[in-house]
Structure formats: structure tokens, C-alpha cells
Design a protein around this motif. Sequence first.
Motif, PDB file in Angstrom:
ATOM      1  N   GLY A 176      15.119 -64.876  18.708  1.00 24.76           N
ATOM      2  CA  GLY A 176      16.502 -65.248  19.180  1.00 24.76           C
ATOM      3  C   GLY A 176      16.668 -66.503  19.603  1.00 24.76           C
TER       4      GLY A 176
ATOM      5  N   SER B 293      16.114 -54.922  11.287  1.00 27.76           N
ATOM      6  CA  SER B 293      16.820 -54.777  12.465  1.00 27.76           C
ATOM      7  C   SER B 293      18.284 -54.428  12.310  1.00 27.76           C
ATOM      8  CB  SER B 293      16.935 -56.236  12.908  1.00 27.76           C
ATOM      9  OG  SER B 293      17.634 -57.224  12.271  1.00 27.76           O
TER      10      SER B 293
ATOM     11  N   SER C 236      21.663 -58.456  14.546  1.00 26.78           N
ATOM     12  CA  SER C 236      20.486 -59.329  14.604  1.00 26.78           C
ATOM     13  C   SER C 236      20.087 -59.965  13.392  1.00 26.78           C
ATOM     14  CB  SER C 236      18.942 -58.448  14.917  1.00 26.78           C
ATOM     15  OG  SER C 236      19.445 -57.887  16.264  1.00 26.78           O
TER      16      SER C 236
END
Length: 405
Positions: A75, A102, A106
Motif C-alpha cells: 500500500g 483482494s 485494493s
Amino acid sequence: MESRRIKIFNGRIITPYRIIRGGTVLIEGNRILAVAEDDIPVRDAIEIDARGQYISPGFIDIHVHGGGDSDFMDGDVASFLAVAETHMQYGTTSMVPTTLSSDTASLLNAVELYEQAHLRNTKGAAFLGIHLEGPYFAMNQRGAQDPRYIRNPDPEEYKAVLASTSSVVRWSAAPELPGSLEFGRYLTSRGILAAVAHTDAIYEEMLEAFECGYTHATHLYSAMSGVTRRNAFRYAGAVESAFLMDEMTVEIIADGIHLPPPLLKLVYKIKGADKTALITDAMRAAGMPEGDSILGAKNNGLRVIVEDNVAKLPDRSSFAGSVATTDQLVRNMVKLADVPLADAVRMMTSTPAAIMKVAGRKGSLTAGRDADVLIFDEDIRIHTVICGGRIMHQARHTKDHVIVS
């Protein structure tokens, strides 16, 4: 101002089909200017004496998740850059960052971060685009993918993701799922590589999928059906289908663990070097000591243990990711699978370049191609890495190879 030249001489140059002894590679700027079988006189160049070692194209990893204790699902941009810098030291000059299954948010975030990292990536392996692995998988072939996110292809979702970016270059999915054939056709229409992965498909389903654009098999054998029975009748699975379809390309995790030597030999024997790419499929523990690690995002990923040179689920019931580097893959194909060095290098350079449609600029030591060049010894130990015409890495004991004239 004239671009600085680099001259690499007195080495064994690896081409896709032969090895040139005593050859020279001349680089100008970020391109290969010339490749010759003997010395090329040149003034005002950085000279690198290869001292009889191998001169190779840079390695291209088209399926990698992490390394150096970072993952592309962490991230943040820093993680993208850390993975690229880690694998560059082991000979990877180009890579395709890969996600895990995901939620939609995401996936969109990973793509956005990739685009930011791509602009800032000056010290690591070059990015060739992003690979979305999942979430459209067969549940019982999910492997270490998080079951919370496994689902069928959703046109509203994947069209929204692809409308937001031009950076997705491949997407892996199970072709037998409802909506997968339409998904494959849509990817192909966008020029994106559709790949078969985490699948229970049988031959008849694989054949139809190939016709809809699924021309590549993701990590062959891993999370993929083999010969199976349905109502007492035997059917060829995805593995056998990939072998039967001559035009289908495949990739293998050649760490010697996901596929033992006999299977490495079998894939090479049937598919050959021009249809087989080597991939690390590496997670964050690549380049790190053995012990506890995390598969996927650091804040909510799956806890794993790294031992025996592979990541495993904590109960040791399944592998949970590779910790390989590209130099190890080439070494294993030569030493474990008895593959000639030129073919092993081709599976790590020109073949993945062709699969990802970048062979016009990467994957071979040819005039006009990107100046991605390696020098390594008989044991495939990387001594020098040149990426885009810049000397990015040199092993400590080879620094005296560089002479500025």
C-alpha cells in the motif's frame, strides 16, 4: 552533450541460440550500440573487462510479488521501489509487479501506486506494467490466495479497473468460471495478456479458453488441475492441456521446490525454451533470512514461515510462495534440469520478453535494444548489472573490472 559509452569486452556473449567467445558489447546512452565477435576499438568509454565471464541480457521476471521484506500489496510507493531494488541485485533488470486476490478498492490502489512508483523507479529493475493475479479463481485451487476475495469475473468490476489505467499488461484467471470466457475476450480486445491460473479446468474448457484469448499458463503445475475423474471418466486437466496446445506459452517457478527436477526437465522437453518462461513468483521474503514472514500486505496479509528455501503455511500443509531470485532460476535449470546455459538464459530473457510483447526492445543483446546487460560467472553469480545503460550493481570483488579510459 554526447552520451557516455560503456564497452564490455573479453567475455562470452550469450545470444538466444549460441555463445560468442571473446566478444564485445558496446553501449551508448540507454541502448546497445553494437555487438561483435571480437574487440571494438572505442575512445572515451567506460571499459569493463568481463575476464572470460558470461555477458547476458538482463533477466526479465514477468511474475513477482515482493522481495527485501516488501510486497506490492503493502500500500505504498516505497514498497514497489524496494522490491525493484532488491531483485535488481540478483540480475532482474525488468519485472512485472504482481498483485494478489483482494477487494476492488485494493486492486485500484495497487494500480495507482504502480503508476506513481513507475515514475520514481530509478534504482531498481524497470517496470513493464502490472499483473493482476486474481481474484477470479477456482476456490479449491486458490493455494495461498485469501478465500475472502475469491469470486467470479464481474464485468462491472474489471471494466472499471481497466478504464482507470493503461498499466495492466496481464491478468490471470480460472477460465472455467461463469463469465471467464467473456473476460478473456475483453482482455484480448484491450491488448492485455489473459492467463490461465488457479484453475480446475479440463481440456475441453482449456481449448475453448485458448480460443477466447487465454494463451498463457500462470505457474504451470502450481494451483492447477492435472488428470482428473468426473463420473468415473478421466479427463485431461489444465497441465496436460498446456502441453497439448503447442501455441500456449507457460511459466514455471524453477526454484527446484515448487517443481522438482524431473518436472523441470519434463516442461523443458515438451514446451522448449521458446515457450517456457522462468518466474520467481517471489514474495516479500526473497533476499531475506529464513523465519517468519507475511504473504501479501504487511498489515493484513497471511502469516507464513520460510524454511527449506520456500514459504509455507504455518501448519506446513502447503507452499505459500517462492523466495527465489532470477539468478537461482537460471542456475537451477542448468544444474538441476541439465538445460544448456543458452536455453536457460533464453527462458529468463527473450522468451518472457516475447510473451509480454516487449521483444522489440528487451530480452536480447542486439543493436538497438535497451542496454540491460549482466555479467556473471560459471555459477550464475551476478557480478555486474547494467540497467538502461547505467551501471546499477557490481559485486565487491569485481569493482576493479571497470576502467575509465
